[in-house]
Design an enzyme around this catalytic site. Structure first.
Site, short mmCIF file in Angstrom:
data_model
loop_
_atom_site.label_atom_id
_atom_site.label_comp_id
_atom_site.label_asym_id
_atom_site.label_seq_id
_atom_site.Cartn_x
_atom_site.Cartn_y
_atom_site.Cartn_z
N HIS A 1 1.09 -1.26 -0.33
CA HIS A 1 -0.11 -0.10 -0.09
C HIS A 1 0.62 1.17 0.08
CE1 HIS A 1 -3.71 -2.22 0.33
NE2 HIS A 1 -3.10 -2.87 1.69
N HIS B 1 6.03 6.86 6.46
CA HIS B 1 5.72 6.61 5.11
C HIS B 1 4.95 8.20 4.10
CE1 HIS B 1 1.66 6.41 7.49
NE2 HIS B 1 0.99 6.76 6.26
N HIS C 1 2.39 8.51 0.41
CA HIS C 1 1.42 8.92 -0.68
C HIS C 1 1.36 9.60 -1.80
CE1 HIS C 1 -1.19 7.04 2.94
NE2 HIS C 1 -0.81 7.78 3.74
N GLU D 1 -2.39 13.53 0.11
CA GLU D 1 -3.91 13.36 1.01
C GLU D 1 -4.75 14.58 0.96
OE1 GLU D 1 -4.32 8.61 1.33
OE2 GLU D 1 -3.09 10.14 3.75
N HIS E 1 3.99 10.95 6.15
CA HIS E 1 3.56 10.70 7.26
C HIS E 1 4.21 10.32 8.91
CE1 HIS E 1 -1.54 10.69 5.30
NE2 HIS E 1 0.14 12.33 5.32
N THR F 1 -6.14 7.07 7.67
CA THR F 1 -5.91 7.42 6.12
C THR F 1 -6.30 6.01 5.51
OG1 THR F 1 -3.99 7.82 5.39
CG2 THR F 1 -5.50 9.88 6.47
#
Length: 317
Positions: A83, A108, A110, A121, A134, A216
């Site tokens: 992910h 991590h 996004h 995000e 994050h 999230t």
């Protein structure tokens, strides 16, 4: 974020267990509440932060990282969990400036997909940055680890760093991005040398937005005290493309590999929550139309004044 934050304790398992979820398709984010009821809650993240509606709160202190510059760990564990890419952090990294003592667990990212510069995000006034980092922490005063803390309101504190494009590569981010080739497929893990985590953060840690929200990704636990920095960090286009093109969401043995892209959740409703700002509200700017109108009005006024002076001078002759 990771499902159930499985990497928060410094562990690096293969793929997360539990009900399958994805960002799109039959198990996409619109279906998350079916298997993860909290994802349909009233305090979900991310959100679109309306900067002019954020309530200034001068009592909010600057975020003060402790131990970030010189982590005690000799190396870090970097993993692709299908992910996102996750860097496990030692709990010796602490945060001050929050209601409780918080220790780091992991960070991590996004991002979007190649050819698109939108993948963050959190949004600021409708603008989606190319990517977002994050940094996840847990309340060490009340809980023994992040997996336990995520089930309690305020148990987690997450720093949100928006990544914008700049002309030069960011050297601190190369400490992570240069190793993505070693974790191309879901379930793969590698060890990387330790480095200053603080160098990944913006310079102004006193300028941020604060609100209560959630993870999230499933299970979407509503246990997060969010700090989203106003100032972005700039990375190069080549660095962004490394995130967008180096990883797969599938294991190496999968006959049809799927690129790991567009791993961001759409903005959630704010409902009755309040967003705080650690700095005074900036004066609301004028739109382009208003500026043009003001300019024409000023020019017209000057012209009329000049004509009036000219006519008055003729009459006096």
């Amino acid at each position: 974020m990771l499902r159930a934050l499985l990497l928060l304790g410094g562990l690096a398992p293969a793929l997360p267990a539990g009900p399958h979820w994805a960002y799109k398709g039959p198990h996409g984010q619109q279906h998350w509440p079916e298997d993860h009821p909290a994802c349909g809650g009233q305090a979900q993240s991310p959100i679109d932060i309306q900067t002019q509606r954020a309530q200034p709160d001068p009592s909010l202190p600057p975020i003060r990282p402790v131990g970030y510059q010189h982590p005690e760990a000799g190396g870090f564990s970097l993993a692709n969990n299908g992910h996102t890419v996750v860097l496990a952090l030692p709990p010796s990294l602490r945060l001050q400036g929050l209601p409780h003592a918080f220790a780091a667990a992991q960070l991590h990212f996004h991002w979007g997909q190649p050819g698109h510069t939108a993948g963050a995000e959190h949004l600021l006034d409708g603008h989606r940055a190319p990517a977002e980092m994050h940094v996840v922490h847990y309340d060490t005063e009340h809980y023994s680890n992040a997996s336990e803390a995520q089930h309690h309101a305020g148990g987690l504190a997450v720093l949100g760093v928006l990544l914008e494009l700049g002309s030069d590569p960011h050297p601190a981010y190369d400490n992570i991005l240069s190793h993505l080739g070693s974790i191309s497929y879901a379930g793969q893990t590698t060890s990387i040398p330790s480095f200053s985590i603080q160098d990944l953060l913006p310079q102004r840690l006193d300028l941020y937005y604060r609100y209560n929200g959630s993870l999230t990704t499933p299970p979407c636990s509503q246990s997060v005290l969010w700090t989203v920095f106003q100032q972005p960090v700039r990375i190069s286009l080549a660095q962004l493309e490394q995130l967008q093109g180096a990883l797969y969401a599938t294991a190496e043995a999968e006959p049809e590999p799927q690129h790991l892209v567009d791993n961001f959740r759409v903005p959630q409703e704010l409902h009755q929550r309040q967003v705080l700002a650690s700095f005074p509200r900036e004066p609301e700017g004028y739109s382009t139309g208003k500026i043009v109108a003001i300019a024409f009005g000023a020019a017209a006024s000057c012209l009329l004044l000049a004509l009036a002076v000219r006519l008055a001078a003729k009459r006096m002759r």
